[in-house]
Design an enzyme around this catalytic site. Structure first.
Site, PDB file in Angstrom:
ATOM      1  N   ARG A 123     107.470  71.500  45.325  1.00 11.92           N
ATOM      2  CA  ARG A 123     106.360  72.463  45.303  1.00 11.92           C
ATOM      3  C   ARG A 123     106.049  73.009  46.697  1.00 11.92           C
ATOM      4  O   ARG A 123     105.734  74.180  46.857  1.00 11.92           O
ATOM      5  CB  ARG A 123     105.113  71.820  44.711  1.00 11.92           C
ATOM      6  CG  ARG A 123     105.255  71.610  43.204  1.00 11.92           C
ATOM      7  CD  ARG A 123     104.006  71.039  42.611  1.00 11.92           C
ATOM      8  NE  ARG A 123     104.157  70.850  41.187  1.00 11.92           N
ATOM      9  CZ  ARG A 123     103.202  70.375  40.404  1.00 11.92           C
ATOM     10  NH1 ARG A 123     102.030  70.053  40.915  1.00 11.92           N
ATOM     11  NH2 ARG A 123     103.402  70.236  39.114  1.00 11.92           N
TER      12      ARG A 123
ATOM     13  N   ASP B 226      87.632  75.949  38.579  1.00 14.46           N
ATOM     14  CA  ASP B 226      88.845  75.221  38.962  1.00 14.46           C
ATOM     15  C   ASP B 226      88.922  75.257  40.486  1.00 14.46           C
ATOM     16  O   ASP B 226      88.336  76.143  41.123  1.00 14.46           O
ATOM     17  CB  ASP B 226      90.088  75.884  38.358  1.00 14.46           C
ATOM     18  CG  ASP B 226      91.276  74.932  38.275  1.00 14.46           C
ATOM     19  OD1 ASP B 226      91.597  74.455  37.168  1.00 14.46           O
ATOM     20  OD2 ASP B 226      91.895  74.649  39.330  1.00 14.46           O
TER      21      ASP B 226
HETATM   22  C1  LIG Z   1      96.439  70.015  33.768  1.00 16.90           C
HETATM   23  S1  LIG Z   1      95.228  71.241  34.150  1.00 16.90           S
HETATM   24  C2  LIG Z   1      94.142  71.067  32.758  1.00 16.90           C
HETATM   25  C3  LIG Z   1      93.666  72.399  32.225  1.00 16.90           C
HETATM   26  C4  LIG Z   1      92.775  72.326  31.001  1.00 16.90           C
HETATM   27  N1  LIG Z   1      91.558  71.592  31.263  1.00 16.90           N
HETATM   28  C5  LIG Z   1      93.504  71.712  29.838  1.00 16.90           C
HETATM   29  O1  LIG Z   1      93.235  70.568  29.470  1.00 16.90           O
HETATM   30  O2  LIG Z   1      94.390  72.375  29.285  1.00 16.90           O
HETATM   31  C6  LIG Z   1      94.311  70.441  35.476  1.00 16.90           C
HETATM   32  C7  LIG Z   1      93.505  71.423  36.294  1.00 16.90           C
HETATM   33  O3  LIG Z   1      92.627  70.669  37.137  1.00 16.90           O
HETATM   34  C8  LIG Z   1      92.489  71.374  38.343  1.00 16.90           C
HETATM   35  N2  LIG Z   1      91.991  70.464  39.409  1.00 16.90           N
HETATM   36  C9  LIG Z   1      92.649  69.470  40.052  1.00 16.90           C
HETATM   37  N3  LIG Z   1      91.867  68.887  40.964  1.00 16.90           N
HETATM   38  C10 LIG Z   1      90.671  69.513  40.901  1.00 16.90           C
HETATM   39  C11 LIG Z   1      89.437  69.370  41.606  1.00 16.90           C
HETATM   40  N4  LIG Z   1      89.277  68.447  42.566  1.00 16.90           N
HETATM   41  N5  LIG Z   1      88.415  70.196  41.279  1.00 16.90           N
HETATM   42  C12 LIG Z   1      88.556  71.123  40.306  1.00 16.90           C
HETATM   43  N6  LIG Z   1      89.700  71.323  39.610  1.00 16.90           N
HETATM   44  C13 LIG Z   1      90.744  70.520  39.898  1.00 16.90           C
HETATM   45  C14 LIG Z   1      93.872  71.920  38.622  1.00 16.90           C
HETATM   46  O4  LIG Z   1      93.860  73.000  39.503  1.00 16.90           O
HETATM   47  C15 LIG Z   1      94.340  72.296  37.202  1.00 16.90           C
HETATM   48  O5  LIG Z   1      94.157  73.653  36.924  1.00 16.90           O
END
Ligand SMILES: C[S@@+](CC[C@H](N)C(=O)[O-])C[C@H]1O[C@@H](n2cnc3c(N)ncnc32)[C@H](O)[C@@H]1O
Length: 274
Positions: free
Chosen positions: A32, A136
């Site tokens: 990445r 996010d």
């Molecule tokens: C796997 S996706 C899940 C998306 C959605 N909630 C779902 O279940 O389909 C995880 C998301 O968490 C976000 N994320 C990771 N760390 C974070 C943080 N500290 N604060 C806010 N968002 C975060 C990532 O950018 C990503 O878009």
């Protein structure tokens, strides 16, 4: 990428986002971040790590590169069925027509738009005041979410009726209709930092992000959710997540669905009628 580079990167990622990067993810991290190195014209990870210490602007790109954004419309369908079959009838009985929902790791928007489509069918008429806050940490996914444009294959998980009712074909992509888009407010928010919202929310979705955090971070975030969730609110987490050993402020009421555990009121003592 040397061990020292990897250790620097994972400490930075943990400190900035709470994301834990174990040794087994080294290859994923490497591939990445290699894209960033190429774009920046850097020759090695020593140079990239040095840049991260001096260029604050790169930090956002670093976070964007490391987050995993996998999502889909109506992912974990049972949550949307619960929303439609249990919560909407409940909310319809309330005197208040105000609903506030937070999708707290919304990725490219499929989750909050799925919530909005579910609600819109029943609540778009009749004076309801609906708002879905979608946040996010990753600014790239938020830009895509706000655009509301999806390639055809992303709509595969949608029923035909939702696709026909709420999307239009536009230059080989599907655009979500304005009536759905206007219910969702996208903002950048890091779950580790301060949250400007007051609440209370009627429901919070925090799905498939807790898995990236350690127990301590999970505990802190869940306890902050409790403060923003109304006493009769609901918390939805991801299919492989649990609040067991994380919080006793919530009780499980469905498949990865929780509600606040309310303190039992002491029963008033009855005076004897002598
Ligand atoms: C796997 S996706 C899940 C998306 C959605 N909630 C779902 O279940 O389909 C995880 C998301 O968490 C976000 N994320 C990771 N760390 C974070 C943080 N500290 N604060 C806010 N968002 C975060 C990532 O950018 C990503 O878009």
């Amino acid at each position: 990428m040397t061990t020292a580079n990897f250790n620097f990167i994972r400490e930075l990622a943990y400190g900035q986002t709470g994301i834990v990067l174990p040794e087994r993810k080294k290859h994923m991290v490497y591939s990445r971040l290699c894209r960033r190195l190429r774009l920046l014209g850097l020759r090695n990870f020593d140079q990239y790590c040095a840049l991260l210490q001096t260029e604050e602007a790169e930090l956002g790109q670093f976070i964007n590169a490391l987050t995993t954004n996998l999502t889909s419309f109506f992912r974990e369908r049972h949550h949307f069925q619960y929303l439609e079959n249990h919560l909407m009838p409940l909310w319809q009985k309330r005197s208040s027509k105000r609903l506030r929902i937070w999708s707290s790791a919304c990725s490219s928007g499929e989750e909050p738009y799925s919530i909005a489509m579910t609600l819109a069918r029943h609540f778009n008429r009749g004076g309801w005041d609906l708002k879905i806050l979608a946040t996010d940490v990753d600014t790239n996914v938020l830009t895509r979410a706000e655009a509301g444009l999806y390639p055809a294959e992303v709509l595969d998980s949608l029923s035909e009726s939702f696709r026909e009712e709420y999307f239009s074909l536009q230059q080989h992509q599907y655009r979500i209709h304005n009536e759905i888009q206007k219910l969702v407010y996208f903002r950048q928010l890091n779950l580790l930092e301060s949250w400007p919202m007051q609440g209370p929310f009627d429901a919070i979705f925090c799905r498939n992000v807790l898995i990236y955090f350690d127990q301590d971070t999970k505990r802190k975030i869940i306890s902050r959710f409790r403060k923003l969730l109304s006493d009769d609110g609901f918390l939805f987490i991801g299919h492989s997540e649990t609040l067991t050993q994380i919080s006793d402020e919530f009780e499980l009421i469905g498949q990865t669905i929780y509600k606040p555990r309310l303190a039992q009121c002491a029963q008033p003592q009855l005076r004897s009628a002598r």
